[in-house]
Each structure stands twice: as structure tokens, then as C-alpha cells.
Design a protein around this motif. Structure first.
Motif, PDB file in Angstrom:
ATOM      1  N   ASP A 226       0.803  -1.219   0.000  1.00 11.01           N
ATOM      2  CA  ASP A 226       0.000   0.000   0.000  1.00 11.01           C
ATOM      3  C   ASP A 226       0.842   1.279   0.000  1.00 11.01           C
ATOM      4  O   ASP A 226       0.310   2.375   0.141  1.00 11.01           O
ATOM      5  N   THR A 227       2.158   1.139  -0.168  1.00 11.73           N
ATOM      6  CA  THR A 227       3.054   2.288  -0.058  1.00 11.73           C
ATOM      7  C   THR A 227       3.699   2.568  -1.403  1.00 11.73           C
ATOM      8  O   THR A 227       4.142   1.642  -2.096  1.00 11.73           O
ATOM      9  N   VAL A 228       3.737   3.845  -1.779  1.00  9.73           N
ATOM     10  CA  VAL A 228       4.268   4.232  -3.089  1.00  9.73           C
ATOM     11  C   VAL A 228       5.252   5.382  -2.954  1.00  9.73           C
ATOM     12  O   VAL A 228       5.166   6.195  -2.033  1.00  9.73           O
ATOM     13  N   SER A 229       6.196   5.416  -3.882  1.00  9.77           N
ATOM     14  CA  SER A 229       7.082   6.557  -4.029  1.00  9.77           C
ATOM     15  C   SER A 229       6.398   7.548  -4.955  1.00  9.77           C
ATOM     16  O   SER A 229       5.889   7.170  -6.016  1.00  9.77           O
ATOM     17  N   VAL A 230       6.364   8.811  -4.559  1.00  5.90           N
ATOM     18  CA  VAL A 230       5.659   9.848  -5.305  1.00  5.90           C
ATOM     19  C   VAL A 230       6.678  10.804  -5.925  1.00  5.90           C
ATOM     20  O   VAL A 230       7.570  11.295  -5.233  1.00  5.90           O
ATOM     21  N   ILE A 231       6.542  11.048  -7.231  1.00  6.13           N
ATOM     22  CA  ILE A 231       7.343  12.074  -7.912  1.00  6.13           C
ATOM     23  C   ILE A 231       6.360  12.942  -8.685  1.00  6.13           C
ATOM     24  O   ILE A 231       5.784  12.506  -9.683  1.00  6.13           O
ATOM     25  N   TRP A 232       6.182  14.164  -8.218  1.00 11.05           N
ATOM     26  CA  TRP A 232       5.176  15.071  -8.767  1.00 11.05           C
ATOM     27  C   TRP A 232       5.908  16.252  -9.388  1.00 11.05           C
ATOM     28  O   TRP A 232       6.456  17.103  -8.691  1.00 11.05           O
ATOM     29  N   SER A 233       5.942  16.304 -10.715  1.00  9.02           N
ATOM     30  CA  SER A 233       6.613  17.383 -11.441  1.00  9.02           C
ATOM     31  C   SER A 233       5.592  18.436 -11.853  1.00  9.02           C
ATOM     32  O   SER A 233       4.547  18.099 -12.416  1.00  9.02           O
ATOM     33  N   THR A 234       5.911  19.679 -11.589  1.00 10.37           N
ATOM     34  CA  THR A 234       4.958  20.744 -11.896  1.00 10.37           C
ATOM     35  C   THR A 234       5.693  22.073 -12.025  1.00 10.37           C
ATOM     36  O   THR A 234       6.927  22.119 -11.984  1.00 10.37           O
ATOM     37  N   SER A 235       4.941  23.145 -12.176  1.00  9.94           N
ATOM     38  CA  SER A 235       5.558  24.459 -12.317  1.00  9.94           C
ATOM     39  C   SER A 235       6.162  24.915 -10.990  1.00  9.94           C
ATOM     40  O   SER A 235       5.824  24.388  -9.925  1.00  9.94           O
ATOM     41  N   GLU A 236       7.052  25.896 -11.067  1.00  8.52           N
ATOM     42  CA  GLU A 236       7.673  26.449  -9.854  1.00  8.52           C
ATOM     43  C   GLU A 236       6.603  26.912  -8.860  1.00  8.52           C
ATOM     44  O   GLU A 236       6.665  26.597  -7.668  1.00  8.52           O
ATOM     45  N   ALA A 237       5.616  27.651  -9.350  1.00  7.08           N
ATOM     46  CA  ALA A 237       4.591  28.197  -8.459  1.00  7.08           C
ATOM     47  C   ALA A 237       3.778  27.085  -7.818  1.00  7.08           C
ATOM     48  O   ALA A 237       3.523  27.108  -6.604  1.00  7.08           O
ATOM     49  N   ASP A 238       3.364  26.090  -8.621  1.00  7.57           N
ATOM     50  CA  ASP A 238       2.578  24.990  -8.065  1.00  7.57           C
ATOM     51  C   ASP A 238       3.396  24.154  -7.090  1.00  7.57           C
ATOM     52  O   ASP A 238       2.896  23.694  -6.070  1.00  7.57           O
ATOM     53  N   ALA A 239       4.677  23.953  -7.418  1.00  5.53           N
ATOM     54  CA  ALA A 239       5.537  23.169  -6.524  1.00  5.53           C
ATOM     55  C   ALA A 239       5.704  23.857  -5.181  1.00  5.53           C
ATOM     56  O   ALA A 239       5.673  23.209  -4.121  1.00  5.53           O
ATOM     57  N   GLN A 240       5.874  25.178  -5.192  1.00  3.73           N
ATOM     58  CA  GLN A 240       5.984  25.912  -3.936  1.00  3.73           C
ATOM     59  C   GLN A 240       4.700  25.802  -3.120  1.00  3.73           C
ATOM     60  O   GLN A 240       4.740  25.640  -1.901  1.00  3.73           O
ATOM     61  N   HIS A 241       3.560  25.871  -3.815  1.00  2.82           N
ATOM     62  CA  HIS A 241       2.282  25.730  -3.128  1.00  2.82           C
ATOM     63  C   HIS A 241       2.144  24.338  -2.507  1.00  2.82           C
ATOM     64  O   HIS A 241       1.776  24.205  -1.328  1.00  2.82           O
ATOM     65  N   VAL A 242       2.455  23.304  -3.290  1.00  5.98           N
ATOM     66  CA  VAL A 242       2.356  21.928  -2.803  1.00  5.98           C
ATOM     67  C   VAL A 242       3.300  21.700  -1.627  1.00  5.98           C
ATOM     68  O   VAL A 242       2.957  21.037  -0.644  1.00  5.98           O
TER      69      VAL A 242
END
Length: 421
Positions: A226-242
Motif C-alpha cells: 500500500d506504499t508508493v514513491s511519489v514524484i510530482w513534477s509541476t511548475s515552480e509556483a505549483d511546486a511551492q504551493h504543494v
């Protein structure tokens, strides 16, 4: 290149090669060459350490092609108990009805924690070559028969830079680098973490292309699946928000971004964030006695997880082209450099095309969306095309191989290095 260090010209090369950098690629290169009988020094300013987050896993993982796993296994650098197989991969997008599902006769890839690999390979290296830890390279100086490496103050016939995207070896060798502009005109970042989901992953990797970048869920090995490695690529602004979100808000955002493919996320570890770009060195052999490989030679967008695999391809080609003569003899590595750079350009173009199609400025255009979905449906229905794509991703297709590349290494020598400390 430093040319005025005292007594540099009179120093005799001690090592056949000095490998700078103890990431996965640098360690694999050093151990493979040492196992083939060369005298190798491995220089690293920060020796690898095992890292585990609150959920028991390293926050950074890699997806390894079967060919990469076989090569690392031959070096003794992988514990199979730490590998999580990817039996299938499901790819879809935010704005279409078509999706892709890749499968193979066996696992199409394996997920391994970064620090599990590097710490194990470092232990192997300490038994078969000279490790030079906690020292930085400050200069390179040509000698009549080799290169003087300032900092550790050693001489080698060949210097191999495997010291990452900010490679000091590449800079000291005056090898220029071309960095690709962002496909959306702004900076890109990736957020990496580990999460526990409500539904089991069943050894399936998931990748969804969102409006500003892809998010991948890679299966990790535990009893409940049930465990996963997460790699979420996005814009600079969205990454800062996340990155600023609390755990509960991040779990909610991640579930929304992946359309609940694994249900709710029940727990999440701390988040790491790092810049994402593609870059290519102008020359992988900038001087006769200097090579750059791995991320020192090129960096890829993480959407397909091919960066480490391409670096291990470098190592396999390197070992396959090595001979018993002077490893740094003029002209020896020109063919290697051309072939590996061509392979890199092809892979970078593939990543660039995928990003433009799914997340580029025209991705939302109705005609682009129609074309994209038609192409996805065609590929999904064409068993032969999908099989070839899987073979390439597994490192088994013709694009992956250079002349002289081989998958194995020679058996260990009877003697071992001294292990400098």
C-alpha cells in the motif's frame, strides 16, 4: 585545467582511472572497472548514508530497467529483497479518454531506494578499490601520462566525472552545457515523497499527466502493498504551493491529482523539492583523459525515470570499450562520446515531445487533444508497438546499445584495494 601545481609534471600516474562521484552511476563505474582488474580510486566528498523517512523508506527512489538490475546484481550492488517489481504501468491524462497500459512477460522495471543502492555499492567498492572519502576535487592538471587530481592529490591515466548535474569535473574540463528552456516558459520543480494509500498498488506503477506536469506513483515493497514513491513534477509556483501544504491538505491534493486511482492517501512523509530541467554537455570526452557520464553528462526530465538507466548504459559502454592499454590514450574515447551523446539527444527529444504533447502551451488545443488521444489509442491497440516501447524502456531495445556495450563484468580479483580513509 590547472597546469602550475608544484611537481605535477613529474608525477607518475598511480591509478588507471579516478572516478569522481559516488552516486549510483559513479559507484557502478568504479566497481565494474575494478572488477575488470583496473586500479581505481573513487573520490567522494559525502560518502553515502542510508536514509529512511517516517514511513520507513528513503524519500528518493529510482525505477531500474531489468538490464540495469542485472548489471548491478553482477556487481553485488543490489539486495533483491529491496527491489519492488513493476509488473504493469498505467498512463493517462487530465484531458482525454484514452490511456495506456504496459505489461511484459515479467517485471518491466524495479523500484529501489536511492540510499539502499549507494550504501551497498559503497561497501562493495571499499573491498575492491581505493575509496577517498570526504575530499572535494579542486583542480585537474595534465601530466605527460595522466591527470593530477588536486584535492585528493592523486594521479590517474583517466578521470571519470560522475559527480552529478553540477559536475565540478565538467566545469574544470571546460565542457560547456546546453540547458533546455522550460516547455511552458517558466521554471519546473519536482516534489518527491512517500505515501501510504487506501488501496494496494498490486505492483502497478501509475503516471498521470496533469496540466503543468506529470505525477508518478511507483510501488514500494512492503507486506501490505500500500506504499508508493511519489514524484510530482509541476511548475515552480505549483511546486511551492504543494510544498507548503500540511500533510492532510497534501494527501487531498495528491488524491485529486491522481484521480483517486489508489483511493485516499492515509499517510505521507516529508516532502523534498528539486529543480527539473534537461541539459546536455557539449562533449562527453572534453579532454583526452577526461570523461563525463551520468548526470554530469546529461540530465533528463524524471517523467520516464530513465536518468539512472541511461547512466548505467554509460557504464556498460565504458566497461565494454575499456582495454588493457592506457585508458586515457588520445582518441580512445571519441567513439564512446559520440555514441553516448547521440543516445542522450534521442532520449531528451522523446521527453521533450511527451512534455509538449501533454503539458505544453498548445496541449489544451482541441486538435492537439484529438491527435494525442488518437495516437494513444493506436499505441494501446498495437501490441507490437507497445512491446517495442517496453523493450526500449527495459534497456533491451536497439536504441539502448552502443558498440562494445556488455552487460556483465569480470569476476572479482583475488586482491583488493587498500581503502584510503
Amino acid at each position: 585545467m590547472l597546469r602550475d601545481s608544484p611537481n605535477v609534471a613529474t608525477r607518475e600516474p598511480i591509478y588507471d582511472a579516478a572516478v569522481i562521484g559516488a552516486g549510483i552511476v559513479g559507484l557502478a563505474a568504479a566497481v565494474a572497472l575494478a572488477r575488470d582488474g583496473y586500479r581505481i580510486a573513487l573520490v567522494e566528498r559525502s560518502p553515502p548514508e542510508r536514509h529512511r523517512g517516517a514511513l520507513g523508506f528513503d524519500l528518493r527512489s529510482v525505477a531500474l530497467a531489468p538490464g540495469s538490475v542485472d548489471f548491478l546484481r553482477a556487481l553485488g550492488g543490489i539486495d533483491d529483497a529491496d527491489l519492488a517489481p513493476i509488473e504493469a504501468m498505467h498512463v493517462w491524462e487530465y484531458d482525454g479518454s484514452a490511456s495506456l497500459r504496459f505489461t511484459g512477460d515479467g517485471a518491466i522495471a524495479f523500484v529501489a531506494e536511492n540510499s539502499a543502492l549507494t550504501t551497498r555499492l559503497w561497501e562493495v567498492a571499499a573491498d575492491c578499490l581505493d575509496t577517498v572519502p570526504r575530499i572535494s576535487v579542486t583542480g585537474l592538471a595534465e601530466t605527460p601520462d595522466g591527470v593530477f587530481v588536486a584535492g585528493p592529490d592523486i594521479c590517474a591515466r583517466l578521470v571519470i566525472g560522475a559527480d552529478g548535474a553540477d559536475s565540478i569535473v565538467r566545469k574544470l574540463a571546460h565542457a560547456s552545457q546546453r540547458v533546455e528552456p522550460s516547455y511552458r516558459g517558466g521554471g519546473q520543480r519536482a516534489v518527491a515523497t512517500v505515501a501510504r494509500a487506501a488501496k494496494p498498488h498490486d505492483d502497478v506503477a501509475f503516471q498521470r499527466f496533469g496540466r503543468s506536469g506529470p505525477v508518478a506513483l511507483l510501488p514500494l515493497r512492503n507486506h501490505s502493498h500500500d506504499t508508493v514513491s511519489v514524484i510530482w513534477s509541476t511548475s515552480e509556483a505549483d511546486a511551492q504551493h504543494v510544498q507548503r501544504l500540511g500533510d492532510e491538505a497534501f494527501r487531498t491534493a495528491l488524491c485529486k491529482e491522481t484521480e483517486g486511482v489508489l483511493g485516499d492517501f492515509l499517510a505521507v512523509d516529508q516532502r523534498l523539492s528539486f529543480p527539473v530541467h534537461q541539459a546536455l554537455a557539449a562533449d562527453f570526452n572534453p579532454n583526452p583523459r577526461t570523461l563525463v557520464i551520468g548526470d554530469a553528462a546529461r540530465t533528463l526530465h524524471p517523467l520516464a525515470g530513465q536518468g539512472v538507466n541511461l547512466g548505467i548504459e554509460d557504464v556498460r559502454a565504458l566497461v565494454g570499450n575499456a582495454t588493457r592499454a592506457d585508458l586515457g590514450a588520445p582518441g580512445r574515447w571519441r567513439g564512446f562520446a559520440r555514441e553516448r551523446r547521440t543516445r542522450s539527444k534521442l532520449m531528451m527529444a522523446s521527453m521533450r515531445a511527451l512534455l509538449a504533447a501533454y503539458c505544453g502551451p498548445h496541449a489544451g488545443n482541441p486538435w492537439m487533444r484529438l491527435t494525442r488521444n488518437a495516437a494513444v489509442r493506436f499505441i494501446d491497440a498495437a501490441a507490437g508497438v507497445k512491446a517495442q516501447l517496453v523493450r526500449e524502456a527495459m534497456g533491451l531495445g536497439p536504441m539502448a546499445f552502443s558498440r562494445g556495450m556488455r552487460g556483465g563484468v569480470a569476476p572479482p580479483r583475488s586482491e583488493t584495494g587498500r581503502g584510503l580513509t
